[in-house]
Design a protein around this motif. Structure first.
Motif, mmCIF file in Angstrom:
data_model
loop_
_atom_site.group_PDB
_atom_site.id
_atom_site.type_symbol
_atom_site.label_atom_id
_atom_site.label_comp_id
_atom_site.label_asym_id
_atom_site.label_seq_id
_atom_site.Cartn_x
_atom_site.Cartn_y
_atom_site.Cartn_z
ATOM 1 N N ALA A 189 2.117 7.256 4.014
ATOM 2 C CA ALA A 189 1.185 7.026 5.124
ATOM 3 C C ALA A 189 0.365 8.278 5.407
ATOM 4 O O ALA A 189 -0.848 8.200 5.633
ATOM 5 C CB ALA A 189 1.948 6.591 6.379
ATOM 6 N N GLN A 190 1.001 9.430 5.370
ATOM 7 C CA GLN A 190 0.270 10.676 5.627
ATOM 8 C C GLN A 190 -0.768 10.953 4.544
ATOM 9 O O GLN A 190 -1.848 11.452 4.845
ATOM 10 C CB GLN A 190 1.254 11.843 5.743
ATOM 11 C CG GLN A 190 2.044 11.800 7.043
ATOM 12 C CD GLN A 190 3.143 12.831 7.069
ATOM 13 O OE1 GLN A 190 3.980 12.894 6.168
ATOM 14 N NE2 GLN A 190 3.142 13.655 8.112
ATOM 15 N N VAL A 191 -0.465 10.615 3.301
ATOM 16 C CA VAL A 191 -1.447 10.792 2.222
ATOM 17 C C VAL A 191 -2.668 9.928 2.484
ATOM 18 O O VAL A 191 -3.807 10.393 2.397
ATOM 19 C CB VAL A 191 -0.827 10.450 0.843
ATOM 20 C CG1 VAL A 191 -1.905 10.319 -0.228
ATOM 21 C CG2 VAL A 191 0.189 11.505 0.444
ATOM 22 N N ILE A 192 -2.446 8.669 2.836
ATOM 23 C CA ILE A 192 -3.569 7.752 3.087
ATOM 24 C C ILE A 192 -4.381 8.223 4.287
ATOM 25 O O ILE A 192 -5.616 8.232 4.257
ATOM 26 C CB ILE A 192 -3.050 6.324 3.292
ATOM 27 C CG1 ILE A 192 -2.431 5.807 1.982
ATOM 28 C CG2 ILE A 192 -4.173 5.394 3.775
ATOM 29 C CD1 ILE A 192 -1.562 4.590 2.155
ATOM 30 N N ILE A 235 0.032 6.662 -4.802
ATOM 31 C CA ILE A 235 0.166 7.205 -3.446
ATOM 32 C C ILE A 235 1.525 7.902 -3.298
ATOM 33 O O ILE A 235 1.614 9.019 -2.779
ATOM 34 C CB ILE A 235 0.022 6.090 -2.383
ATOM 35 C CG1 ILE A 235 -1.319 5.373 -2.495
ATOM 36 C CG2 ILE A 235 0.266 6.639 -0.972
ATOM 37 C CD1 ILE A 235 -2.514 6.160 -2.077
ATOM 38 N N SER A 236 2.575 7.249 -3.781
ATOM 39 C CA SER A 236 3.928 7.813 -3.672
ATOM 40 C C SER A 236 4.056 9.123 -4.442
ATOM 41 O O SER A 236 4.686 10.075 -3.971
ATOM 42 C CB SER A 236 4.965 6.805 -4.181
ATOM 43 O OG SER A 236 4.951 5.647 -3.387
ATOM 44 N N GLU A 237 3.468 9.179 -5.632
ATOM 45 C CA GLU A 237 3.530 10.403 -6.434
ATOM 46 C C GLU A 237 2.821 11.558 -5.726
ATOM 47 O O GLU A 237 3.336 12.684 -5.677
ATOM 48 C CB GLU A 237 2.879 10.157 -7.789
ATOM 49 C CG GLU A 237 2.876 11.371 -8.698
ATOM 50 C CD GLU A 237 2.088 11.137 -9.979
ATOM 51 O OE1 GLU A 237 1.461 12.106 -10.458
ATOM 52 O OE2 GLU A 237 2.089 10.002 -10.492
ATOM 53 N N ILE A 238 1.652 11.278 -5.170
ATOM 54 C CA ILE A 238 0.905 12.311 -4.451
ATOM 55 C C ILE A 238 1.677 12.755 -3.207
ATOM 56 O O ILE A 238 1.752 13.944 -2.901
ATOM 57 C CB ILE A 238 -0.516 11.809 -4.096
ATOM 58 C CG1 ILE A 238 -1.330 11.597 -5.390
ATOM 59 C CG2 ILE A 238 -1.223 12.782 -3.152
ATOM 60 C CD1 ILE A 238 -2.645 10.867 -5.181
ATOM 61 N N ALA A 239 2.284 11.805 -2.510
ATOM 62 C CA ALA A 239 3.084 12.136 -1.328
ATOM 63 C C ALA A 239 4.229 13.065 -1.713
ATOM 64 O O ALA A 239 4.483 14.064 -1.026
ATOM 65 C CB ALA A 239 3.615 10.854 -0.677
ATOM 66 N N GLY A 240 4.909 12.757 -2.809
ATOM 67 C CA GLY A 240 6.016 13.597 -3.264
ATOM 68 C C GLY A 240 5.568 15.008 -3.595
ATOM 69 O O GLY A 240 6.271 15.984 -3.301
ATOM 70 N N LEU A 274 0.825 -1.206 0.000
ATOM 71 C CA LEU A 274 0.000 0.000 0.000
ATOM 72 C C LEU A 274 0.862 1.259 0.000
ATOM 73 O O LEU A 274 0.660 2.167 -0.801
ATOM 74 C CB LEU A 274 -0.932 -0.016 1.210
ATOM 75 C CG LEU A 274 -1.906 1.131 1.355
ATOM 76 C CD1 LEU A 274 -2.857 1.188 0.166
ATOM 77 C CD2 LEU A 274 -2.702 0.975 2.646
ATOM 78 N N LEU A 275 1.852 1.309 0.898
ATOM 79 C CA LEU A 275 2.690 2.499 1.001
ATOM 80 C C LEU A 275 3.589 2.671 -0.220
ATOM 81 O O LEU A 275 4.027 3.774 -0.522
ATOM 82 C CB LEU A 275 3.530 2.457 2.279
ATOM 83 C CG LEU A 275 2.741 2.485 3.586
ATOM 84 C CD1 LEU A 275 3.686 2.449 4.782
ATOM 85 C CD2 LEU A 275 1.816 3.676 3.665
ATOM 86 N N GLY A 276 3.853 1.585 -0.934
ATOM 87 C CA GLY A 276 4.692 1.646 -2.119
ATOM 88 C C GLY A 276 3.931 1.871 -3.413
ATOM 89 O O GLY A 276 4.539 1.909 -4.490
ATOM 90 N N ASP A 277 2.615 2.013 -3.330
ATOM 91 C CA ASP A 277 1.820 2.224 -4.536
ATOM 92 C C ASP A 277 2.301 3.488 -5.255
ATOM 93 O O ASP A 277 2.498 4.531 -4.625
ATOM 94 C CB ASP A 277 0.339 2.347 -4.177
ATOM 95 C CG ASP A 277 -0.522 2.518 -5.404
ATOM 96 O OD1 ASP A 277 -0.963 1.507 -5.961
ATOM 97 O OD2 ASP A 277 -0.724 3.687 -5.817
ATOM 98 N N THR A 302 -0.065 11.835 13.130
ATOM 99 C CA THR A 302 -0.890 12.967 13.584
ATOM 100 C C THR A 302 -0.664 14.222 12.750
ATOM 101 O O THR A 302 -1.448 15.165 12.853
ATOM 102 C CB THR A 302 -0.615 13.307 15.066
ATOM 103 O OG1 THR A 302 0.723 13.791 15.193
ATOM 104 C CG2 THR A 302 -0.845 12.110 15.969
ATOM 105 N N GLU A 303 0.363 14.229 11.934
ATOM 106 C CA GLU A 303 0.738 15.419 11.165
ATOM 107 C C GLU A 303 0.155 15.354 9.750
ATOM 108 O O GLU A 303 0.888 15.272 8.761
ATOM 109 C CB GLU A 303 2.253 15.564 11.142
ATOM 110 C CG GLU A 303 2.827 15.798 12.537
ATOM 111 C CD GLU A 303 4.336 15.738 12.600
ATOM 112 O OE1 GLU A 303 4.988 15.314 11.614
ATOM 113 O OE2 GLU A 303 4.877 16.100 13.664
#
Length: 132
Positions: A77-80, A65-70, A59-62, A105-106
């Motif tokens: 994890a924060q994106v999810i 998700i990774s692109e949005i996090a970047g 999940l965290l390596g998707d 929490t952040e």
């Protein structure tokens, strides 16, 4: 849960009561069920928001998700965890790692765009170990 009204009524019938104060639905398909439940004034809680045991890495390596996090300078994890409350889902991630607890929490210093929300929604595979 293809027919939530019928399923919930069947549960009430089996319990021989007219209503319940709390009903936990394990692993509902959020794209279909969450709006229905919320329209009834019911709060939805996400279980295993980070994939659960054995699925967190996937999940965290998707890549989405990774692109949005970047793009936001945050972790996957924060994106999810941000995606959930933006959908109106209460989420309670578990961790015993103080750094992860703090990071979890952040999530309120950024917001996901409508496009990002839709891209994450589109990841729904109907699997029971995650919430997307």
């Amino acid at each position: 849960m293809e027919h939530p009204t019928r399923s919930i009524q069947a549960c009430l019938g089996r319990l021989d009561i007219g209503y319940v104060d709390l009903m936990l639905l394990h692993h509902p398909d959020p794209n279909d069920v969450i709006p229905f439940i919320q329209d009834l004034g019911i709060v939805v809680q996400g279980w295993y928001p980070l994939g659960g045991r054995g699925h967190t890495g996937e999940l965290l390596g998707d890549s989405v998700i990774s692109e949005i996090a970047g793009a936001h300078g945050v972790s996957s994890a924060q994106v999810i965890l941000r995606w959930n409350p933006q959908k109106g889902v209460v989420v309670i991630p578990g961790s015993s790692n103080p750094d992860h607890i703090r990071e979890n929490t952040e999530i309120y210093h950024f917001s996901l765009t409508e496009d990002e929300m839709a891209r994450i929604d589109a990841l729904d595979r109907g699997e029971k170990h995650d919430w997307y």
